[in-house]
Design an enzyme around this catalytic site. Sequence first.
Site, PDB file in Angstrom:
ATOM      1  CB  ALA A  12      -0.868  -0.089   1.207  1.00 33.83           C
ATOM      2  CB  ALA A  13       3.801   2.513   1.770  1.00 29.04           C
ATOM      3  N   GLY A  79      -1.047  -7.275  -9.656  1.00 27.29           N
ATOM      4  CA  GLY A  79      -0.244  -6.753 -10.771  1.00 27.29           C
ATOM      5  C   GLY A  79       1.320  -6.625 -10.682  1.00 27.29           C
ATOM      6  CB  THR A  81       6.362  -7.926 -12.733  1.00 32.88           C
ATOM      7  OG1 THR A  81       7.208  -7.351 -11.866  1.00 32.88           O
ATOM      8  CG2 THR A  81       5.488  -7.035 -13.924  1.00 32.88           C
ATOM      9  CB  ALA A 106      -3.529  -8.242 -15.405  1.00 34.16           C
ATOM     10  CG  PHE A 109      -4.188  -4.103 -13.855  1.00 30.91           C
ATOM     11  CD1 PHE A 109      -5.170  -4.900 -13.959  1.00 30.91           C
ATOM     12  CD2 PHE A 109      -3.120  -4.331 -13.037  1.00 30.91           C
ATOM     13  CE1 PHE A 109      -5.561  -5.949 -13.266  1.00 30.91           C
ATOM     14  CE2 PHE A 109      -3.097  -5.538 -12.195  1.00 30.91           C
ATOM     15  CZ  PHE A 109      -4.408  -6.360 -12.178  1.00 30.91           C
ATOM     16  CG  HIS A 136       9.332   0.216 -17.360  1.00 31.61           C
ATOM     17  ND1 HIS A 136       9.249  -0.540 -18.613  1.00 31.61           N
ATOM     18  CD2 HIS A 136       8.110   0.077 -16.749  1.00 31.61           C
ATOM     19  CE1 HIS A 136       8.151  -1.238 -18.696  1.00 31.61           C
ATOM     20  NE2 HIS A 136       7.403  -0.920 -17.484  1.00 31.61           N
ATOM     21  CE  LYS A 140       9.392  -3.200 -15.055  1.00 32.74           C
ATOM     22  NZ  LYS A 140       8.546  -4.014 -14.228  1.00 32.74           N
ATOM     23  N   GLY A 146       7.067  -7.317 -17.035  1.00 31.51           N
ATOM     24  CA  GLY A 146       6.290  -8.413 -17.288  1.00 31.51           C
ATOM     25  C   GLY A 146       5.295  -8.259 -18.541  1.00 31.51           C
TER      26      GLY A 146
HETATM   27  N1  LIG Z   1       0.220  -5.120 -13.583  1.00 31.20           N
HETATM   28  C1  LIG Z   1       0.282  -3.535 -13.796  1.00 31.20           C
HETATM   29  O1  LIG Z   1      -0.452  -2.858 -14.508  1.00 31.20           O
HETATM   30  C2  LIG Z   1       1.652  -2.880 -13.183  1.00 31.20           C
HETATM   31  C3  LIG Z   1       2.517  -3.546 -12.515  1.00 31.20           C
HETATM   32  N2  LIG Z   1       3.438  -3.047 -11.795  1.00 31.20           N
HETATM   33  C4  LIG Z   1       4.345  -3.986 -10.798  1.00 31.20           C
HETATM   34  O2  LIG Z   1       3.976  -3.975  -9.699  1.00 31.20           O
HETATM   35  C5  LIG Z   1       4.962  -4.301  -8.722  1.00 31.20           C
HETATM   36  C6  LIG Z   1       5.270  -2.920  -7.981  1.00 31.20           C
HETATM   37  O3  LIG Z   1       5.751  -1.607  -8.353  1.00 31.20           O
HETATM   38  P1  LIG Z   1       5.787  -0.552  -7.820  1.00 31.20           P
HETATM   39  O4  LIG Z   1       4.687   0.032  -7.076  1.00 31.20           O
HETATM   40  O5  LIG Z   1       6.253   0.400  -8.825  1.00 31.20           O
HETATM   41  O6  LIG Z   1       6.924  -0.931  -6.736  1.00 31.20           O
HETATM   42  P2  LIG Z   1       7.291  -0.085  -5.480  1.00 31.20           P
HETATM   43  O7  LIG Z   1       8.597  -0.693  -4.896  1.00 31.20           O
HETATM   44  O8  LIG Z   1       6.705   1.250  -5.355  1.00 31.20           O
HETATM   45  O9  LIG Z   1       5.965  -0.972  -4.394  1.00 31.20           O
HETATM   46  C7  LIG Z   1       6.193  -2.097  -3.733  1.00 31.20           C
HETATM   47  C8  LIG Z   1       5.678  -1.975  -2.354  1.00 31.20           C
HETATM   48  O10 LIG Z   1       5.427  -3.377  -1.819  1.00 31.20           O
HETATM   49  C9  LIG Z   1       6.026  -3.316  -0.594  1.00 31.20           C
HETATM   50  N3  LIG Z   1       6.570  -4.739  -0.019  1.00 31.20           N
HETATM   51  C10 LIG Z   1       7.482  -5.353  -0.049  1.00 31.20           C
HETATM   52  N4  LIG Z   1       7.407  -6.356   0.620  1.00 31.20           N
HETATM   53  C11 LIG Z   1       6.078  -6.565   0.980  1.00 31.20           C
HETATM   54  C12 LIG Z   1       5.199  -7.614   1.647  1.00 31.20           C
HETATM   55  N5  LIG Z   1       5.922  -8.721   1.936  1.00 31.20           N
HETATM   56  N6  LIG Z   1       4.005  -7.420   2.027  1.00 31.20           N
HETATM   57  C13 LIG Z   1       3.686  -6.150   1.550  1.00 31.20           C
HETATM   58  N7  LIG Z   1       4.235  -5.216   1.115  1.00 31.20           N
HETATM   59  C14 LIG Z   1       5.423  -5.327   0.650  1.00 31.20           C
HETATM   60  C15 LIG Z   1       7.302  -2.350  -0.398  1.00 31.20           C
HETATM   61  O11 LIG Z   1       7.818  -1.870   0.807  1.00 31.20           O
HETATM   62  P3  LIG Z   1       9.282  -1.484   0.706  1.00 31.20           P
HETATM   63  O12 LIG Z   1       9.729  -0.553  -0.227  1.00 31.20           O
HETATM   64  O13 LIG Z   1       9.414  -1.109   2.274  1.00 31.20           O
HETATM   65  O14 LIG Z   1       9.980  -2.955   0.723  1.00 31.20           O
HETATM   66  C16 LIG Z   1       6.912  -1.400  -1.294  1.00 31.20           C
HETATM   67  O15 LIG Z   1       5.974  -0.197  -0.744  1.00 31.20           O
HETATM   68  C17 LIG Z   1       5.935  -4.462  -9.737  1.00 31.20           C
HETATM   69  O16 LIG Z   1       6.144  -5.633  -9.945  1.00 31.20           O
HETATM   70  C18 LIG Z   1       5.706  -3.716 -10.963  1.00 31.20           C
HETATM   71  O17 LIG Z   1       6.550  -4.297 -12.163  1.00 31.20           O
HETATM   72  C19 LIG Z   1       3.654  -1.679 -11.794  1.00 31.20           C
HETATM   73  C20 LIG Z   1       2.984  -0.947 -12.627  1.00 31.20           C
HETATM   74  C21 LIG Z   1       1.720  -1.462 -13.229  1.00 31.20           C
HETATM   75  O1  LIG Z   2       7.285  -1.623 -12.715  1.00 36.63           O
HETATM   76  C1  LIG Z   2       6.439  -0.665 -13.558  1.00 36.63           C
HETATM   77  O2  LIG Z   2       6.450   0.623 -13.439  1.00 36.63           O
HETATM   78  C2  LIG Z   2       5.433  -1.525 -14.453  1.00 36.63           C
HETATM   79  N1  LIG Z   2       5.486  -2.908 -14.377  1.00 36.63           N
HETATM   80  C3  LIG Z   2       4.731  -3.603 -15.021  1.00 36.63           C
HETATM   81  C4  LIG Z   2       5.773  -4.504 -15.930  1.00 36.63           C
HETATM   82  O3  LIG Z   2       6.805  -4.903 -15.654  1.00 36.63           O
HETATM   83  O4  LIG Z   2       5.159  -4.720 -16.998  1.00 36.63           O
HETATM   84  C5  LIG Z   2       3.684  -2.691 -15.908  1.00 36.63           C
HETATM   85  C6  LIG Z   2       4.132  -1.581 -16.287  1.00 36.63           C
HETATM   86  O5  LIG Z   2       4.875  -1.769 -17.451  1.00 36.63           O
HETATM   87  C7  LIG Z   2       4.854  -0.594 -15.223  1.00 36.63           C
END
Ligand SMILES: NC(=O)C1=CN([C@@H]2O[C@H](COP(=O)(O)OP(=O)(O)OC[C@H]3O[C@@H](n4cnc5c(N)ncnc54)[C@H](OP(=O)(O)O)[C@@H]3O)[C@@H](O)[C@H]2O)C=CC1
Ligand SMILES: O=C(O)C1=N[C@H](C(=O)O)C[C@H](O)C1
EC number: 1.17.1.8
Length: 252
Positions: A12-13, A79, A81, A106, A109, A136, A140, A146
């Site tokens: 969530a953060a 979401g 990857t 997915a 999204f 990107h 990342k 993904g």
């Molecule tokens: N499917 C889609 O459309 C999209 C997919 N993504 C994917 O989503 C994922 C997250 O991306 P993004 O938000 O940029 O990454 P971030 O690093 O900003 O967010 C990930 C979060 O998960 C937290 N986290 C780590 N371990 C745990 C756990 N065990 N339980 C709960 N929370 C945890 C992290 O905390 P901390 O930093 O303290 O470790 C961090 O706050 C990636 O795999 C990305 O590729 C991203 C965009 C779109």
């Molecule tokens: O990490 C990201 O930012 C994103 N991750 C997903 C991916 O690995 O495909 C989706 C999007 O590209 C953003």
Amino acid sequence: MSEPIRVAVLGAAGRMGSTVVRAVQAAPDLELVAQVDAGGDPRAVADAGAQVAVDFTVPAVTEGNVHALVDAGVHAVVGTTGWTEQSLGRVRDRLGGAPGVGVVVAPNFALGAVLAMAFARQAARWFESAEVVELHHPDKVDAPSGTARHTAQGIAQARAAAGLGPMPDATTQAADGARGADVDGVRVHAVRLRGLVAHEEVLLGNPGEMLTIRHDSFDRVSFMPGVLLAVRQVLHRPGLTVGLEPLLDLGA
Ligand SMILES: NC(=O)C1=CN([C@@H]2O[C@H](COP(=O)(O)OP(=O)(O)OC[C@H]3O[C@@H](n4cnc5c(N)ncnc54)[C@H](OP(=O)(O)O)[C@@H]3O)[C@@H](O)[C@H]2O)C=CC1
Ligand SMILES: O=C(O)C1=N[C@H](C(=O)O)C[C@H](O)C1
């Protein structure tokens, strides 16, 4: 009006998780009941009575999260990857013991990105060559993305179904990584650049012509309509759904 769907957010953060929190809070038919981040207690999801949990965490923990959610009878929209055929298979097995529970995984999204992948798959059989370039933000952790993997797999499947062989490529000498990653025979190139969010180009080539299919996410709000669609639909989709395509009536 019926009761709102109770939603939890894992990660969530994070960049995506915090955007999902705001989107859920703004949706009148959804209620945010739990937020979990690294170091938090994942049991908070079931304790809060969540019906659906949205996971945007990190590749190393997402599969374990999904297993725990399935065991608790909570539907999951994922979401994050890093999924493989093997890890998806393990979720399918787990769901066998949880009839009625749905999981949507997915790689992207954003509606435009899902359409771009569908268009690439549709076009692939008409071209000799196809390569994928994903671009990107530099925070990342995984490469290729993904989305790029899913795109390349779709292109490879379409080429195989059309009876196309390997793509032309005379390269016999290349520096490490110069030709990108090989995903099912499709070359995928990853760019990491400050200022970017999430972007992809599919290049399809024939003698004398090139088709470029490009999608740009300039802001993470672009992913929210797809996330909220999945949250609403996962309640009625038992089992594992991979990709947003079936929810948009775009096939597998
Ligand atoms: N499917 C889609 O459309 C999209 C997919 N993504 C994917 O989503 C994922 C997250 O991306 P993004 O938000 O940029 O990454 P971030 O690093 O900003 O967010 C990930 C979060 O998960 C937290 N986290 C780590 N371990 C745990 C756990 N065990 N339980 C709960 N929370 C945890 C992290 O905390 P901390 O930093 O303290 O470790 C961090 O706050 C990636 O795999 C990305 O590729 C991203 C965009 C779109
Ligand atoms: O990490 C990201 O930012 C994103 N991750 C997903 C991916 O690995 O495909 C989706 C999007 O590209 C953003």
